[in-house]
Design an enzyme around this catalytic site. Structure first.
Site, PDB file in Angstrom:
ATOM      1  N   GLU A 105       0.822  -0.893   0.187  1.00 45.85           N
ATOM      2  CA  GLU A 105      -0.254  -0.256   0.061  1.00 45.85           C
ATOM      3  C   GLU A 105       0.649   1.571   0.218  1.00 45.85           C
ATOM      4  O   GLU A 105       2.311   1.125   0.571  1.00 45.85           O
ATOM      5  CB  GLU A 105      -0.707  -0.382   1.093  1.00 45.85           C
ATOM      6  CG  GLU A 105      -1.402  -1.173   1.052  1.00 45.85           C
ATOM      7  CD  GLU A 105      -2.852  -1.314   2.250  1.00 45.85           C
ATOM      8  OE1 GLU A 105      -3.887  -2.636   2.465  1.00 45.85           O
ATOM      9  OE2 GLU A 105      -2.813  -0.890   3.467  1.00 45.85           O
ATOM     10  N   CYS A 118       3.741   8.084   1.802  1.00 44.99           N
ATOM     11  CA  CYS A 118       4.162   7.188   2.582  1.00 44.99           C
ATOM     12  C   CYS A 118       4.037   6.578   2.170  1.00 44.99           C
ATOM     13  O   CYS A 118       3.497   5.715   1.148  1.00 44.99           O
ATOM     14  CB  CYS A 118       3.265   7.372   3.648  1.00 44.99           C
ATOM     15  SG  CYS A 118       3.084   6.241   4.760  1.00 44.99           S
ATOM     16  N   CYS A 125       6.403  -7.035   7.976  1.00 44.38           N
ATOM     17  CA  CYS A 125       6.942  -6.995   8.395  1.00 44.38           C
ATOM     18  C   CYS A 125       7.212  -7.716   9.389  1.00 44.38           C
ATOM     19  O   CYS A 125       6.858  -7.897  10.213  1.00 44.38           O
ATOM     20  CB  CYS A 125       6.342  -5.440   9.215  1.00 44.38           C
ATOM     21  SG  CYS A 125       7.872  -4.291  10.405  1.00 44.38           S
ATOM     22  N   CYS A 129       6.107  -5.209  16.648  1.00 49.16           N
ATOM     23  CA  CYS A 129       5.372  -3.917  16.790  1.00 49.16           C
ATOM     24  C   CYS A 129       3.356  -4.834  17.380  1.00 49.16           C
ATOM     25  O   CYS A 129       3.338  -4.737  16.949  1.00 49.16           O
ATOM     26  CB  CYS A 129       5.235  -2.647  16.497  1.00 49.16           C
ATOM     27  SG  CYS A 129       7.119  -1.862  16.974  1.00 49.16           S
ATOM     28  N   CYS A 132       0.413  -2.910  15.706  1.00 48.40           N
ATOM     29  CA  CYS A 132       0.963  -2.021  14.343  1.00 48.40           C
ATOM     30  C   CYS A 132       0.120  -3.210  13.581  1.00 48.40           C
ATOM     31  O   CYS A 132       0.699  -4.684  14.171  1.00 48.40           O
ATOM     32  CB  CYS A 132       1.882  -1.928  13.494  1.00 48.40           C
ATOM     33  SG  CYS A 132       2.191  -1.977  12.343  1.00 48.40           S
ATOM     34  N   CYS A 353      -1.679   5.715   9.358  1.00 50.99           N
ATOM     35  CA  CYS A 353      -0.840   4.803  10.967  1.00 50.99           C
ATOM     36  C   CYS A 353      -0.929   3.458  10.918  1.00 50.99           C
ATOM     37  O   CYS A 353      -1.796   3.349  11.859  1.00 50.99           O
ATOM     38  CB  CYS A 353       0.630   5.741  10.948  1.00 50.99           C
ATOM     39  SG  CYS A 353       0.507   7.775  11.304  1.00 50.99           S
TER      40      CYS A 353
HETATM   41  N1  SAH Z   1       8.883   0.742  10.574  1.00 45.46           N
HETATM   42  C1  SAH Z   1       8.865   1.886  10.346  1.00 45.46           C
HETATM   43  C2  SAH Z   1       8.019   2.153  10.161  1.00 45.46           C
HETATM   44  C3  SAH Z   1       6.310   2.331  10.120  1.00 45.46           C
HETATM   45  S1  SAH Z   1       5.626   2.860   9.917  1.00 45.46           S
HETATM   46  C4  SAH Z   1       8.828   2.425  11.974  1.00 45.46           C
HETATM   47  O1  SAH Z   1       8.577   1.524  12.796  1.00 45.46           O
HETATM   48  O2  SAH Z   1       9.068   3.798  12.051  1.00 45.46           O
HETATM   49  C5  SAH Z   1       5.406   4.624  10.530  1.00 45.46           C
HETATM   50  C6  SAH Z   1       4.427   5.077  11.784  1.00 45.46           C
HETATM   51  O3  SAH Z   1       3.581   4.595  12.623  1.00 45.46           O
HETATM   52  C7  SAH Z   1       5.926   4.783  13.097  1.00 45.46           C
HETATM   53  O4  SAH Z   1       5.686   4.788  14.376  1.00 45.46           O
HETATM   54  C8  SAH Z   1       4.679   3.771  13.348  1.00 45.46           C
HETATM   55  O5  SAH Z   1       4.971   3.427  15.305  1.00 45.46           O
HETATM   56  C9  SAH Z   1       3.312   4.013  13.774  1.00 45.46           C
HETATM   57  N2  SAH Z   1       2.053   2.867  14.050  1.00 45.46           N
HETATM   58  C10 SAH Z   1       2.038   2.669  14.033  1.00 45.46           C
HETATM   59  N3  SAH Z   1       1.038   1.240  13.760  1.00 45.46           N
HETATM   60  C11 SAH Z   1       0.527   2.218  14.890  1.00 45.46           C
HETATM   61  C12 SAH Z   1      -1.023   3.060  15.250  1.00 45.46           C
HETATM   62  N4  SAH Z   1      -1.800   1.907  14.603  1.00 45.46           N
HETATM   63  N5  SAH Z   1      -1.604   4.105  14.982  1.00 45.46           N
HETATM   64  C13 SAH Z   1      -0.683   5.171  15.157  1.00 45.46           C
HETATM   65  N6  SAH Z   1       0.437   5.258  14.509  1.00 45.46           N
HETATM   66  C14 SAH Z   1       0.351   3.378  14.287  1.00 45.46           C
END
Ligand code: SAH
Length: 376
Positions: A105, A118, A125, A129, A132, A353
């Protein structure tokens, strides 16, 4: 530190090289091998990136003979669109097919005075986390440089603009699916193409790599290229961060913050890192967490970006209350730390995000807890 850290599965090699995958130096080399002058590479890149063209025939300053020979070696393969969704707020989400069963996406976020794309860097991944939705899928494979760059080209072309006159995209963030620094070998040439004057020509402050904290690759990035960095912090102490961002068990906060210091103070005194902090109700959003965060950031040049949690099916987390977010931000600001709250965009089309899922073919448990990760 190991340099080759690629996951096992890579896409089927085509006989032709997709030009989206070559940075300027690599393309110049290929032209030299064909007995051509290096500036030909510059011309071709300008057609592709500055003028958003994908047909050799349109490259009118290149001889017909060379265009024919180029077609024997190269292709400009654009991704196949699976779906496009447009949010009420103008955010667009494209699902792009990469190969047989995989899709990723890409999200376009227009704002007043700027427009951010983005982009994804991996199919799924492995970082796992807790909050996410991409993490739920595990990792299928790394994207190639060509697949990463093709997203930007596709977006510009679809939006009817280019990178020369009508700049429809002003900023690029590696905040889509995947951990960019876990796919370093493909991401680095992609960054170079984004920044190159004959590529997309973006300034270094407008390209942001976001990482969950892969310390050795933060150091390599600092040495290899000039780009903005965002660090997904999400917790001010190791106990909580181990739970939310499991890579913390491998690179705990002391090591992460030391790498952040090297990236900013020691490299460039004017640079700062944006620390991303997802606001999870009752988990990491209390005043004591804010105070701990102030201490952790110490004298580092820092901006904190508070991200209201975006829910997805089967999550146990809830978004923090607006008052909790405001109180958290105030504690930071009182201590002279710049704190912004990220506006939620595109959540009605699951483009916000942490909501990106694409279509990840095999849902193997290729997650942090299950496999060896890069740098092991
Ligand atoms: N792997 C990279 C890029 C990922 S996403 C990283 O971890 O930085 C970009 C941002 O969105 C990251 O800060 C991630 O932690 C955040 N994110 C992930 N899941 C989310 C959610 N459900 N709600 C809000 N932010 C989220």
């Amino acid at each position: 530190m190991q340099r080759e850290g690629q996951p096992p599965l890579t896409p089927q090699a085509s006989r032709l090289t997709n030009l989206f995958g070559l940075d300027r130096e690599q393309l110049r080399e290929r032209f030299a091998e064909m007995g051509e002058k290096p500036y030909r590479a510059d011309q071709v890149m300008q057609w592709i990136y500055r003028r958003t063209r994908n047909s050799f025939d349109e490259m009118s300053n290149i001889s017909k003979d060379l265009r024919t020979r180029m077609a024997q070696h190269f292709e400009i393969r654009t991704p196949e669109l699976v779906t496009e969704q447009v949010s009420q707020d103008g955010t667009r989400k494209w699902v792009l097919r990469l190969d047989g069963g995989n899709a990723i996406e890409t999200v376009y976020i227009p704002e007043e005075g700027r427009a951010t794309l983005c982009i994804s860097s991996q199919v799924g991944c492995a970082m796992d986390c807790a909050f996410c939705s991409t993490a739920q899928q595990g990792l299928n494979r790394n994207m190639t440089t060509a697949e990463i760059i093709a997203q930007v080209w596709f977006a510009a072309r679809t939006l009817g603009g280019d990178f020369q006159n009508e700049r429809v995209i002003s900023n690029i963030v590696f905040m889509g699916m995947g951990e960019p620094l876990a796919n370093y070998n493909a991401v680095l040439p992609a960054i170079r193409i984004l920044l190159d004057d004959f590529g997309f020509g973006l300034s270094k402050r407008r390209v942001t790599v976001s990482t969950s904290g892969l310390v050795p690759f933060m150091d390599r990035l600092r040495e290899d290229v000039d780009t903005a960095l965002a660090v997904s912090l999400h917790a001010p102490n190791d106990a909580l961060r181990n739970e939310l961002v499991p890579i913390n068990r491998k690179y705990p906060l002391a090591e992460l913050m030391a790498a952040c210091r090297r990236y900013t103070v020691e490299k460039d005194r004017k640079a700062h890192i944006v620390y991303e902090y997802v606001m999870l109700d009752g988990i990491n959003d209390q005043p004591e967490h804010a105070r701990e965060l102030v201490k952790l950031l110490g004298g580092l040049p820092a901006k904190v970006n508070l991200i209201p949690f975006n829910p997805f099916p089967q999550t146990q987390y809830r978004r923090s209350k607006p008052e909790a977010i405001a109180a958290f931000a105030k504690i930071l600001r009182d201590r002279k730390i710049i704190a912004t709250t990220r506006k939620t965009r595109g959540d009605d089309i699951d483009a916000a995000c942490g909501q990106l899922v694409g279509k990840v073919q095999s849902r193997q448990k290729n997650r942090l807890r299950g496999i060896a990760i890069v740098g092991d």
